[in-house]
Motif scaffolding. Structure first.
Motif, mmCIF file in Angstrom:
data_model
loop_
_atom_site.group_PDB
_atom_site.id
_atom_site.type_symbol
_atom_site.label_atom_id
_atom_site.label_comp_id
_atom_site.label_asym_id
_atom_site.label_seq_id
_atom_site.Cartn_x
_atom_site.Cartn_y
_atom_site.Cartn_z
ATOM 1 N N GLY A 127 -12.530 -9.732 4.414
ATOM 2 C CA GLY A 127 -12.971 -9.064 5.639
ATOM 3 C C GLY A 127 -12.901 -7.546 5.561
ATOM 4 O O GLY A 127 -13.092 -6.870 6.560
ATOM 5 N N THR A 128 -12.595 -6.983 4.384
ATOM 6 C CA THR A 128 -12.534 -5.529 4.231
ATOM 7 C C THR A 128 -13.354 -5.125 2.994
ATOM 8 O O THR A 128 -13.635 -5.967 2.140
ATOM 9 C CB THR A 128 -11.076 -5.037 4.014
ATOM 10 N N PRO A 129 -13.738 -3.841 2.872
ATOM 11 C CA PRO A 129 -14.511 -3.417 1.680
ATOM 12 C C PRO A 129 -13.595 -3.040 0.512
ATOM 13 O O PRO A 129 -14.043 -2.460 -0.465
ATOM 14 C CB PRO A 129 -15.250 -2.177 2.197
ATOM 15 N N PHE A 130 -12.297 -3.326 0.581
ATOM 16 C CA PHE A 130 -11.341 -2.819 -0.402
ATOM 17 C C PHE A 130 -11.213 -3.752 -1.610
ATOM 18 O O PHE A 130 -11.728 -4.854 -1.612
ATOM 19 C CB PHE A 130 -9.965 -2.641 0.236
ATOM 20 N N ALA A 131 -10.493 -3.254 -2.624
ATOM 21 C CA ALA A 131 -10.230 -4.069 -3.812
ATOM 22 C C ALA A 131 -8.717 -4.281 -3.905
ATOM 23 O O ALA A 131 -8.090 -3.947 -4.899
ATOM 24 C CB ALA A 131 -10.751 -3.357 -5.050
ATOM 25 N N ASN A 132 -8.144 -4.799 -2.840
ATOM 26 C CA ASN A 132 -6.696 -4.959 -2.781
ATOM 27 C C ASN A 132 -6.253 -6.319 -3.317
ATOM 28 O O ASN A 132 -6.928 -7.325 -3.123
ATOM 29 C CB ASN A 132 -6.197 -4.832 -1.334
ATOM 30 N N VAL A 133 -5.107 -6.307 -3.961
ATOM 31 C CA VAL A 133 -4.542 -7.545 -4.501
ATOM 32 C C VAL A 133 -3.069 -7.598 -4.127
ATOM 33 O O VAL A 133 -2.367 -6.575 -4.207
ATOM 34 C CB VAL A 133 -4.680 -7.579 -6.045
ATOM 35 N N ALA B 20 -13.093 3.079 -1.503
ATOM 36 C CA ALA B 20 -13.139 2.796 -0.057
ATOM 37 C C ALA B 20 -11.729 2.792 0.522
ATOM 38 O O ALA B 20 -11.469 3.387 1.577
ATOM 39 C CB ALA B 20 -13.821 1.449 0.183
ATOM 40 N N SER B 21 -10.793 2.156 -0.181
ATOM 41 C CA SER B 21 -9.427 2.087 0.357
ATOM 42 C C SER B 21 -8.781 3.474 0.365
ATOM 43 O O SER B 21 -8.034 3.818 1.280
ATOM 44 C CB SER B 21 -8.567 1.085 -0.424
ATOM 45 N N GLN B 22 -9.111 4.301 -0.629
ATOM 46 C CA GLN B 22 -8.544 5.652 -0.660
ATOM 47 C C GLN B 22 -9.042 6.499 0.511
ATOM 48 O O GLN B 22 -8.284 7.243 1.119
ATOM 49 C CB GLN B 22 -8.918 6.347 -1.982
ATOM 50 N N TRP B 23 -10.336 6.329 0.854
ATOM 51 C CA TRP B 23 -10.880 7.094 1.977
ATOM 52 C C TRP B 23 -10.229 6.677 3.285
ATOM 53 O O TRP B 23 -9.799 7.518 4.084
ATOM 54 C CB TRP B 23 -12.407 6.907 2.062
ATOM 55 N N VAL B 24 -10.148 5.376 3.498
ATOM 56 C CA VAL B 24 -9.541 4.883 4.745
ATOM 57 C C VAL B 24 -8.075 5.326 4.802
ATOM 58 O O VAL B 24 -7.573 5.778 5.835
ATOM 59 C CB VAL B 24 -9.672 3.343 4.842
ATOM 60 N N ASP B 25 -7.397 5.245 3.660
ATOM 61 C CA ASP B 25 -5.999 5.658 3.584
ATOM 62 C C ASP B 25 -5.842 7.114 4.019
ATOM 63 O O ASP B 25 -4.963 7.458 4.803
ATOM 64 C CB ASP B 25 -5.531 5.460 2.134
ATOM 65 N N ARG B 26 -6.743 7.982 3.524
ATOM 66 C CA ARG B 26 -6.665 9.413 3.871
ATOM 67 C C ARG B 26 -6.860 9.621 5.369
ATOM 68 O O ARG B 26 -6.119 10.369 6.002
ATOM 69 C CB ARG B 26 -7.746 10.197 3.124
ATOM 70 N N ILE B 27 -7.849 8.925 5.910
ATOM 71 C CA ILE B 27 -8.143 9.110 7.345
ATOM 72 C C ILE B 27 -6.960 8.625 8.184
ATOM 73 O O ILE B 27 -6.488 9.328 9.089
ATOM 74 C CB ILE B 27 -9.440 8.361 7.723
ATOM 75 N N ASP C 137 0.823 -1.223 0.000
ATOM 76 C CA ASP C 137 0.000 0.000 0.000
ATOM 77 C C ASP C 137 0.852 1.266 0.000
ATOM 78 O O ASP C 137 0.592 2.200 0.763
ATOM 79 C CB ASP C 137 -0.923 0.045 1.238
ATOM 80 N N VAL C 138 1.834 1.343 -0.855
ATOM 81 C CA VAL C 138 2.759 2.481 -0.838
ATOM 82 C C VAL C 138 2.871 3.156 -2.216
ATOM 83 O O VAL C 138 2.922 4.380 -2.303
ATOM 84 C CB VAL C 138 4.177 2.034 -0.390
ATOM 85 N N LEU C 139 2.896 2.367 -3.286
ATOM 86 C CA LEU C 139 3.264 2.942 -4.586
ATOM 87 C C LEU C 139 2.276 3.990 -5.086
ATOM 88 O O LEU C 139 2.644 4.865 -5.875
ATOM 89 C CB LEU C 139 3.412 1.832 -5.634
ATOM 90 N N HIS C 140 1.031 3.931 -4.615
ATOM 91 C CA HIS C 140 0.036 4.893 -5.119
ATOM 92 C C HIS C 140 0.318 6.319 -4.649
ATOM 93 O O HIS C 140 -0.315 7.252 -5.112
ATOM 94 C CB HIS C 140 -1.377 4.474 -4.702
ATOM 95 N N TYR C 141 1.291 6.494 -3.744
ATOM 96 C CA TYR C 141 1.630 7.858 -3.296
ATOM 97 C C TYR C 141 2.502 8.609 -4.294
ATOM 98 O O TYR C 141 2.711 9.805 -4.134
ATOM 99 C CB TYR C 141 2.368 7.807 -1.954
ATOM 100 N N VAL C 142 3.052 7.897 -5.282
ATOM 101 C CA VAL C 142 3.896 8.600 -6.265
ATOM 102 C C VAL C 142 3.307 8.404 -7.662
ATOM 103 O O VAL C 142 2.554 7.458 -7.911
ATOM 104 C CB VAL C 142 5.372 8.103 -6.204
ATOM 105 N N ASP C 143 3.663 9.319 -8.585
ATOM 106 C CA ASP C 143 3.011 9.270 -9.898
ATOM 107 C C ASP C 143 3.491 8.061 -10.712
ATOM 108 O O ASP C 143 4.420 7.353 -10.316
ATOM 109 C CB ASP C 143 3.193 10.598 -10.641
ATOM 110 N N HIS C 144 2.857 7.862 -11.851
ATOM 111 C CA HIS C 144 3.097 6.630 -12.612
ATOM 112 C C HIS C 144 4.553 6.470 -13.044
ATOM 113 O O HIS C 144 5.110 5.375 -13.007
ATOM 114 C CB HIS C 144 2.160 6.579 -13.824
ATOM 115 N N GLU C 145 5.158 7.589 -13.434
ATOM 116 C CA GLU C 145 6.558 7.520 -13.862
ATOM 117 C C GLU C 145 7.446 7.100 -12.687
ATOM 118 O O GLU C 145 8.330 6.248 -12.819
ATOM 119 C CB GLU C 145 6.978 8.893 -14.391
#
Ligand SMILES: C[S@@+](CC[C@H](N)C(=O)[O-])C[C@H]1O[C@@H](n2cnc3c(N)ncnc32)[C@H](O)[C@@H]1O
Length: 257
Positions: free
Chosen positions: A244-250, A198-205, A156-164
């Motif tokens: 057990g979570t509402p996320f779409a994590n893989v 859902a995962s983005q909201w929880v991540d922000r909080i 759950d880390v790479l989404h903090y930086v842009d695609h490049e």
């Protein structure tokens, strides 16, 4: 109280009382959380909640994703929960490992890279002194030197930086991994709108509660993550990781041939 089983063969008692999977996980969870008492109330409650509710930690053990004696690099390690779990495994592997699980990933060495100084301080305070000798580096994964390693974990880390920048990190991860190395990369599937939102909201909080600024995020659909890893030479296997979570994590288990 032990609810463990006794391994028997032709009436001969072969192994001492070994715990069942649930009991072993409870023991591991307790042991991996305990060091965080020394790092303050927040660190302790966060460790208990995250290790207890996030299916990825127990899942990695049940599937045998981590080999024993591996050099593990944990990128975006936060307060070092994986380091604490690996240290607990070193103890638990001595006779309290469930017979139904793959071999324990004991004897690993651990380096964590984390951008936020506050998290590195918490990690050091809690687990820096453990005999397994985890090392924590406060640095940006986009520029930090990556040590040679057998396994890289990025949860759950790479989404903090842009695609490049994501591609840059993954390219350097590939180069840091030794032959037959493995990357364990957990991502959200941006194609699954509800789960990803859902995962983005929880991540922000959670980011705010941890006392950090909330940055913009950069998702990709699962097929794009897979194609990117394949382009870099990995053989990729996706494991759903949202139980057990509402996320779409893989969890993408990506191996170098
Ligand atoms: C959602 S948390 C996940 C923490 C940990 N991997 C886990 O699963 O418990 C993401 C972590 O990545 C860290 N992070 C974000 N951008 C980073 C960067 N450029 N370099 C290093 N760490 C970063 C954050 O500070 C945060 O601790």
């Amino acid at each position: 109280m032990s609810s463990g089983r006794i391994s028997q063969h032709a009436g001969t008692r072969l192994a001492p009382d070994t715990p069942g999977a649930d009991e072993a996980w409870r023991e591991l969870h307790r042991a991996a959380c305990a060091p965080y008492r020394a790092a303050g109330r927040f660190a302790w409650h966060f460790a208990r909640g995250k290790l207890g509710r996030d299916p990825v930690f127990r899942g990695m053990l049940e599937r045998g994703d981590l080999p024993a004696r591996a050099r593990v690099l944990d990128i975006g390690c936060g307060q070092g929960l994986l380091a604490s779990l690996l240290a607990a495994i070193d103890v638990q592997a001595r006779g309290r490992w469930p017979v139904g699980w793959p071999a324990a990933p004991a004897g690993t060495s651990y380096t964590g890279i984390e951008l936020m100084q506050r998290d590195v301080v918490r990690a050091q305070a809690a687990v820096g002194h453990l005999p397994s000798g985890p090392r924590f580096v406060c640095a940006d994964m986009c520029s930090a030197e990556l040590p040679a390693c057998d396994v890289v974990v990025i949860l759950d880390v790479l989404h903090y930086v842009d695609h490049e920048a994501q591609e840059g990190v993954l390219t350097r991860v590939r180069d840091a991994l030794l032959p037959h190395g493995r990357l364990l990369l957990r991502v959200g599937d941006a194609a699954s709108r509800r789960g990803f939102a859902a995962s983005q909201w929880v991540d922000r909080i959670v980011t705010m509660v941890r006392g950090h600024r909330v940055p913009p995020t950069f998702g990709r659909p699962l097929h794009e993550w897979t194609a990117l890893l394949q382009k870099l030479g990995f053989v990729v296997n996706g494991v759903p990781m949202s139980r057990g979570t509402p996320f779409a994590n893989v969890l993408l288990v990506a191996d170098l041939p």
